[in-house]
Design an enzyme around this catalytic site. Sequence first.
Site, PDB file in Angstrom:
ATOM      1  N   GLN A 192       0.809  -1.212   0.000  1.00  0.00           N
ATOM      2  CA  GLN A 192       0.000   0.000   0.000  1.00  0.00           C
ATOM      3  C   GLN A 192       0.846   1.267   0.000  1.00  0.00           C
ATOM      4  OE1 GLN A 192      -0.145  -2.457   2.251  1.00  0.00           O
ATOM      5  NE2 GLN A 192      -0.328  -1.724   4.354  1.00  0.00           N
ATOM      6  N   THR A 238      17.818 -10.941   0.973  1.00  0.00           N
ATOM      7  CA  THR A 238      19.211 -10.522   0.942  1.00  0.00           C
ATOM      8  C   THR A 238      20.141 -11.718   0.833  1.00  0.00           C
ATOM      9  OG1 THR A 238      20.831  -9.072   2.023  1.00  0.00           O
ATOM     10  CG2 THR A 238      19.548 -10.538   3.450  1.00  0.00           C
ATOM     11  N   GLN A 260      24.740 -12.092   7.528  1.00  0.00           N
ATOM     12  CA  GLN A 260      23.705 -11.942   6.508  1.00  0.00           C
ATOM     13  C   GLN A 260      22.487 -12.787   6.844  1.00  0.00           C
ATOM     14  OE1 GLN A 260      24.839  -9.622   4.668  1.00  0.00           O
ATOM     15  NE2 GLN A 260      22.946  -9.312   3.527  1.00  0.00           N
ATOM     16  N   GLU A 329      24.193 -10.252  -4.452  1.00  0.00           N
ATOM     17  CA  GLU A 329      23.983  -8.895  -3.948  1.00  0.00           C
ATOM     18  C   GLU A 329      25.267  -8.386  -3.302  1.00  0.00           C
ATOM     19  OE1 GLU A 329      21.012  -6.617  -0.768  1.00  0.00           O
ATOM     20  OE2 GLU A 329      21.285  -8.788  -0.676  1.00  0.00           O
ATOM     21  N   HIS A 330      25.821  -9.171  -2.397  1.00  0.00           N
ATOM     22  CA  HIS A 330      27.092  -8.856  -1.737  1.00  0.00           C
ATOM     23  C   HIS A 330      28.074  -9.985  -2.027  1.00  0.00           C
ATOM     24  CE1 HIS A 330      23.774  -7.380   0.944  1.00  0.00           C
ATOM     25  NE2 HIS A 330      24.488  -6.259   0.928  1.00  0.00           N
ATOM     26  N   ASP A 363      27.175  -2.013   4.858  1.00  0.00           N
ATOM     27  CA  ASP A 363      25.810  -1.753   5.318  1.00  0.00           C
ATOM     28  C   ASP A 363      25.685  -0.410   6.027  1.00  0.00           C
ATOM     29  OD1 ASP A 363      24.733  -4.092   4.347  1.00  0.00           O
ATOM     30  OD2 ASP A 363      24.959  -5.198   6.221  1.00  0.00           O
TER      31      ASP A 363
END
Length: 438
Positions: A192, A238, A260, A329-330, A363
Amino acid sequence: MIVISRIDLRGTQQDPRQALPRAETDVSAAVEHVRPLCEDVEHRGVDALIELTERFDGVRLTGIRVPGAALDKALADLDPAVRAALEESIDRARKVHRDQRRADHTTRVAPGGTVTEKWIPVDRVGLYVPGGRAVYPSSVVMNVVPAQEAGVRSLAVTSPPQKEFGGLPHPTVLAACALLGVEEVYSVGGAQAVAMFAHGAGECARADMVTGPGNLWVAAAKRHLKGTIGIDAEAGPTEIAILADSTADADYVAADLISQAEHDVVAASVLVTDDTDLADRVEERLAERVPATRHSDRVREALSGPQSGIVLVDDVEQGLAVVDAYAAEHLEIMTADAAATAARVRNAGAIFVGDFSPVSLGDYAAGSNHVLPTGGCACHSGGLSVQTFLRGVHIVDYGRDALADVAHHVVALAEAEDLPAHGEAVTARTGGHRPDAG
């Protein structure tokens, strides 16, 4: 006991993408669930947002905008150590992102004819900061700083309301907004929230783009509303991949896999190594470290899930092929010559080199951005940056002679494409003659 699967790719030439662990998400199915929610927000605005927030977050709001006094109070009450850390994070992020701003450039294509590429920021953006199991003031920094450095004129942050904080987002998130000078903040989360930015609702004007990580429902809403609103990416669970050889410190590797996995039970932690002894030592260190960490149950489930594992390869060369196929991603590189190995990587959201560049540094305080592509998308997409918020616009400026000089080429291509009016739009100006044709 910590159970993490092993995948043996030694001695095989198979495409590693078929064998590598990956979180299973079905964004397409989720789109069908969020579609009616987004349509409800489009048609009923704030009333729909209040009802949906009560249904999904258990909070009955009286309004969706966070009062300015709440932002001020959150900053005033912020732990001084956390404030100092956020200020340092902001400062380092600004240094990196300020250097990403592109300059306009004019190319002289021909005498009297130029094309200028002008970089224009998006007018208004909505920045999503997730809630859920953790608190993410760092995501405020990672969204807001590049938007500000790009020169975005209007930006708003939204984050899920928290019942324990009276229906406001977490106070540390609000404090981060206040530190960055963000005055427009909303207590709306999930699909939303994306719909709110896409269509506008109440005090929240329609945005041109929405960015920031979120859960499956946020990703689904981005997919559904893409086109109505620009998006950065559909963020999935992630993930970290670590490419390591016999020189790697098993304790560092284990600590980073755990860090992680701490995010979510579907977070992915993958070690790629050519050394079985290292794999064994890492498993030993996981067995010691996981029970001792605060969110041990969550970590244990993430490490034992199908999205995590230890991948055995013949050598670092094969390991590079595997991590490029995985497109994490990492990606951490812990090899004998980590910098040289990292320089050969082609597919990763962000690359962390050597023993002292862990993902958690990125991060929070490396200066890099932690909003990065997931689910293998790093093979074609990059992370959030100043460029995300800029549009390259070509400005074409030709004089009469410059147009006449190239007119016959335009006419030839227009005829080849059976679009003669395209050529006529040129010959109407040039009379069908080059300037030296008499």
